[in-house]
Design a protein around this motif. Structure first.
Motif, short mmCIF file in Angstrom:
data_model
loop_
_atom_site.label_atom_id
_atom_site.label_comp_id
_atom_site.label_asym_id
_atom_site.label_seq_id
_atom_site.Cartn_x
_atom_site.Cartn_y
_atom_site.Cartn_z
N VAL A 570 0.84 -1.20 0.00
CA VAL A 570 0.00 0.00 0.00
C VAL A 570 0.88 1.24 0.00
N GLY A 571 0.48 2.23 -0.81
CA GLY A 571 1.12 3.54 -0.82
C GLY A 571 0.07 4.63 -0.65
N LEU A 572 0.52 5.81 -0.24
CA LEU A 572 -0.41 6.92 -0.03
C LEU A 572 0.21 8.20 -0.57
N VAL A 573 -0.56 8.89 -1.41
CA VAL A 573 -0.14 10.18 -1.97
C VAL A 573 -1.22 11.20 -1.64
N VAL A 574 -0.81 12.36 -1.15
CA VAL A 574 -1.75 13.46 -0.90
C VAL A 574 -1.34 14.63 -1.78
N TYR A 575 -2.34 15.41 -2.19
CA TYR A 575 -2.03 16.55 -3.04
C TYR A 575 -2.89 17.74 -2.65
N GLY A 576 -2.28 18.91 -2.80
CA GLY A 576 -2.95 20.16 -2.51
C GLY A 576 -2.05 21.28 -2.99
N SER A 577 -1.49 22.08 -2.05
CA SER A 577 -0.55 23.12 -2.45
C SER A 577 0.69 22.52 -3.11
N HIS A 578 0.98 21.27 -2.80
CA HIS A 578 2.02 20.51 -3.48
C HIS A 578 1.65 19.03 -3.41
N ILE A 579 2.46 18.19 -4.00
CA ILE A 579 2.19 16.75 -4.03
C ILE A 579 3.20 16.06 -3.13
N GLN A 580 2.71 15.16 -2.28
CA GLN A 580 3.61 14.50 -1.33
C GLN A 580 3.31 13.01 -1.28
N THR A 581 4.35 12.22 -1.45
CA THR A 581 4.23 10.78 -1.22
C THR A 581 4.36 10.54 0.28
N THR A 582 3.25 10.33 0.94
CA THR A 582 3.28 10.11 2.39
C THR A 582 4.08 8.86 2.71
N PHE A 583 3.82 7.79 1.95
CA PHE A 583 4.69 6.61 2.03
C PHE A 583 4.50 5.81 0.75
N GLY A 584 5.61 5.16 0.34
CA GLY A 584 5.59 4.39 -0.89
C GLY A 584 5.10 2.97 -0.69
N LEU A 585 5.08 2.22 -1.78
CA LEU A 585 4.55 0.86 -1.74
C LEU A 585 5.37 -0.05 -0.83
N ASP A 586 6.68 0.14 -0.81
CA ASP A 586 7.53 -0.76 -0.02
C ASP A 586 8.00 -0.13 1.29
N THR A 587 7.34 0.96 1.72
CA THR A 587 7.79 1.64 2.94
C THR A 587 7.42 0.86 4.19
N TYR A 588 6.16 0.40 4.29
CA TYR A 588 5.68 -0.26 5.50
C TYR A 588 5.23 -1.69 5.18
#
Length: 833
Positions: A570-588
């Motif tokens: 599982v990965g999570l990306v949030v976007y708004g004023s900028h784009i941020q990879t909260t965590f990638g697929l192999d992070t957790y």
């Protein structure tokens, strides 16, 4: 007839055809109160001695239809009158150009006779001479009445458009002690009705078009003067805000048109602009107060238990619409049964965090549950344990077959206090909560642990929860909203959790628990391999509160998946004023760590671009370099309110063309067209009305993800080859053809020049650019890797490099400085300047 007069006549004729049944008096109350007003009008009874004279408008302005409605109102009033010579006497006049006595007050001695005579009254037509009719009554009095020895009531039913003056004769009648009600019909002129009516006028002005409301208002005024009573002593007269409306014809200036007028000179014609007007009908409103009687309804006492909905039937009856498992009784009393073969261990939190009150509430829940569901024929066995620091089994499984004995044993369980060690209690419950029975397989009943808590655990719970589920025990959680997330992590599914906001709502969960105990969980897709990325809109158009709702929803969804490097990533990306990879697929690598990381996802605010975020996922998240696995299904779930999605259709299609599924959850009352384009041609769009409704669409989302996880996979989509390598399918697998200068299974390694090449680079007579130190600092700060194949490099000694064990090559070509870190270490002799 002049043309403009003809047009005016036609307009008036057309406007006069507005439906006369339109309600022109509105009482601003709830539908429930309106029902009580209608019911109360049927419960009133007038038995005091009085003379009631109806004065019905029979003029052409009323019309035959409204005259019939006036008769209907008068007949309805008679239904509540004790008509007899010594009690209530009723008479009637019809007036138009002249007043006409239909029948005097002493003509009929029964209610039925009066009603029959009213039904036979014939519409006469003529002018509306209301004032003439009132003067007649002033002169002649109430025909057949008892003069002033009893109350005299005059009920005038008219549209209030008299062709004479009414104020003076009405005033003189009221000065004689006659109580005057003015009841409007059709589109009444309210100011004239107010001039006719007695004081207080809001209690003596009514509308016949709404019969039950008008009769209620009439009798409410009678009741306030002890002339009439209601069937129930609990009925009360209350004042409600209401509004009178009048349909008026108004003339508006529509513009000017050229017209010709004569001039002072006989031979000249003067051209000028003349105004012309349009006519329209408008409602004029008059706020006021209406006095109405309401009586207690059969549902006021809330007879339906356990969340049942009371539906009144008539004046005294009601019906309960009961929730599942509470049907069969008029008041939704528990009538449950555990028909499945099952052993249930209730695990009660007895720690200081839950408090004594919470512990007693949990015990009461278990007592009510066993009383509701256990019977002589039940195949269920119950055990009870409490925990704080240690687990204590206070009622072993199957020890009590008799429900009263079981309830008495629960009463004697003391409160412990101490820390909340839920994880330890779960592990001990799995080991010794169900005794030492050795039955296995089909011979063993289903075993369930029901955890009741209102306090967060003070020890680790993920491992013990997995241990319990590994022993084929079903975990169910019941608790307050404060521990909902923890219960979902313990049980492994939000479907196995029952929460309550108010402590008293705990007992409503009894039928839900009964249903879950005997239901078999539907198999999901936990064992399917999947690379899954959630993309959350964290822009200002969503807001921080709604973003938190998104986070909670995604965390709840993740409880359905087995997060593991070999199963679901599982990965999570949030976007708004900028784009941020909260965590990638192999992070957790575990679900617990993913859940914690999701809770820490930042709200960004600002203006977001869904298209740019999707390209970010394509380039920097769903790649082999960032942990994506070749040959594994891939899906992106987009949660957005729709703002900023105008540029997302093409990037979404790029993902789909490369084997990555995209699902859109569009939140908002209106589905934006940009979201439809983003969702694409497939059925990949879920519309959610509000962020608080996301949880109702979880099953639909899980079903879609599971379907995508089962789709066939093209091993070269997305391409597992890096650095512009080409993926080629062969023999059920693939290989990567790398560009010059790259090697490795996925073209991930750069080919290193041999040492003599590095040595030869030293002999270059070229001079490096003056800003090479600045470029090296930038490289060191960003840890970037920029690849170039330019022909003119310079090599510098180790003291100039960001890492002393590596060689940096600075290349100057066409005014562009690029830096490449060679991945192979070289010795100091090879970097002599």
């Amino acid at each position: 007839m002049p043309s403009f007069l003809l047009l005016e006549a036609i307009c008036i004729c057309l406007f006069s055809r507005v439906p006369p049944s339109l309600p022109l008096q509105e009482v601003h109350v709830s539908r429930e109160i309106m029902g009580k007003i209608s019911a109360a009008s049927k419960m009133m009874w007038c038995s005091a001695a009085m003379d009631i004279l109806f004065l019905l408008d029979g003029s052409h302005s009323i019309g035959k239809g409204s005259f019939e409605r006036s008769k209907h109102f008068a007949i309805t009033v008679c239904d509540a009158l004790d008509i007899s010579p010594k009690r209530v006497r009723v008479g009637a006049f019809q007036f138009s150009s002249t007043p006409h006595l239909e029948f005097p007050l002493d003509s009929f001695s029964t209610q039925q006779e009066v009603k029959e005579k009213m039904k036979r009254m014939v519409f006469k037509g003529g002018r509306t001479e209301t004032g003439f009719a009132l003067k007649y009554l002033l002169r002649e009095g109430f025909p057949g009445g008892r003069n002033s020895s009893v109350p005299q009531i005059l009920i005038i039913i008219t549209d209030g458009k008299s062709q004479g003056h009414v104020a003076l004769p009405a005033k003189q009648l009221k000065e004689r002690g006659i109580i005057v009600f003015a009841v409007g019909v059709r589109f009444p002129r309210w100011e004239e009705l107010h001039a006719l009516a007695s004081e207080p006028r809001e209690q003596h002005v009514l509308l016949a078009e709404q019969v039950e409301d008008a009769t209620n208002g009439l009798f409410s005024t009678f009741s306030s003067s002890d002339i009439c009573t209601t069937a129930s002593p609990d009925c009360r007269i209350n004042a409600y805000p209401c509004e009178h409306k009048t349909l008026e014809t108004v003339r508006e200036l529509a513009g000017n048109t050229l017209c010709w007028r004569g001039s002072r000179r006989a031979s000249a014609v003067l051209a000028t602009l003349c105004p012309f007007y349009s006519w329209k009908r408008v409602f004029l409103t008059h706020p006021t107060t209406c006095s109405r009687t309401t009586c207690p309804g059969p549902c006021d006492s809330q007879p339906c238990q356990n969340g049942g909905t009371c539906v009144p039937e008539g004046l005294n009856g009601y019906q309960c619409l009961c929730p599942l498992a509470f049907g069969g009784e008029a008041n939704c009393a528990p009538k449950l049964n555990l028909e499945c073969r099952i052993d249930v261990l209730f695990l009660l939190d007895s720690s200081a965090g839950t408090t004594l009150e919470g512990f007693l509430r949990a015990k009461a829940f278990v007592k009510r549950f066993v009383q509701a569901v256990l019977s002589e024929d039940s195949r269920a066995r119950v055990a009870v344990a409490k925990f704080s620091r240690e687990l204590q089994v206070v009622v072993p499984v199957g020890e009590y077959q008799d429900v009263p004995d079981l309830v008495r044993s629960l009463d004697s369980i003391p409160f412990s206090g101490g820390p909340t060690l839920t994880g330890s209690a779960l592990r001990q419950a799995a080991e010794r909560g169900f005794g030492s029975a050795t039955r296995t397989g089909q011979d063993r009943p289903r075993r369930v642990v029901v955890l009741l808590t209102e306090s967060r655990s003070q020890d680790e719970i993920a491992g013990p929860a997995r241990h319990v589920r590994a022993r084929e025990l079903l975990l169910l959680g019941v608790g307050s909203e404060a521990v909902q997330a923890e219960l979902e992590e313990i049980t492994g599914s939000p479907k196995h959790v029952m929460v309550y906001a108010d402590p008293q709502d705990l007992f409503i969960q009894i039928p839900e628990l009964q249903k879950k105990l005997c239901s078999r969980p539907r198999p999901g897709c936990q064992a399917q391999a999947l690379d899954l990325v959630f993309m959350l809109d964290a822009s200002a158009s969503v807001g921080a509160e709604n973003f938190a709702q998104m986070q909670s929803f995604v965390r709840s969804c993740m409880l359905q998946f087995d997060v593991d490097p070999d199963v679901t990533q599982v990965g999570l990306v949030v976007y708004g004023s900028h784009i941020q990879t909260t965590f990638g697929l192999d992070t957790y690598p575990t679900r617990a760590t993913v859940l914690r990381a999701m809770s820490q996802a930042p709200y960004l605010g600002g203006v977001g671009s869904a298209g740019t975020a999707l390209l970010h996922i394509y380039d920097k998240v769903m790649t082999i370099r960032k942990g994506a696995r070749p040959g594994v299904p891939k899906a992106v779930v987009v949660l957005t309110g729709g703002n900023g999605a105008e540029d997302a259709a093409v990037p979404a299609q790029k993902l789909r063309n490369n084997g990555i599924s995209v699902l859109v959850l569009g939140v908002g009352p209106v589905l934006r067209e940009a979201l439809r384009r983003l969702a694409g041609p497939r059925d990949s769009l879920i519309h959610v009305a509000a962020y608080t409704d996301l949880r109702h669409h979880q099953d639909m989302l899980i079903e879609w993800i599971c379907d995508e996880a089962k789709r066939p996979v093209n091993l070269c989509k997305p391409s597992p080859c890096m650095n512009e390598g080409t993926c080629i399918l062969q023999n059920g697998s693939y290989r990567c053809e790398c560009q010059d200068g790259w090697e490795g299974p996925h073209c991930e390694n750069q080919e290193m020049p041999p040492k003599h090449v590095a040595k030869s680079l030293q002999d270059s007579s070229c001079t490096p650019p003056s800003n090479y130190r600045e470029e090296l600092d930038t490289l060191h700060a960003e840890r970037a890797l920029v690849v170039s194949r330019a022909p003119v490099p310079w090599v510098f000694s180790e003291d100039l490099l960001p890492a002393p064990s590596r060689t940096a090559i600075l290349i100057w070509e066409k005014d562009v400085l690029t830096i490449s870190l060679l991945l192979r270490e070289v010795g100091a002799a090879d970097v002599t300047p």
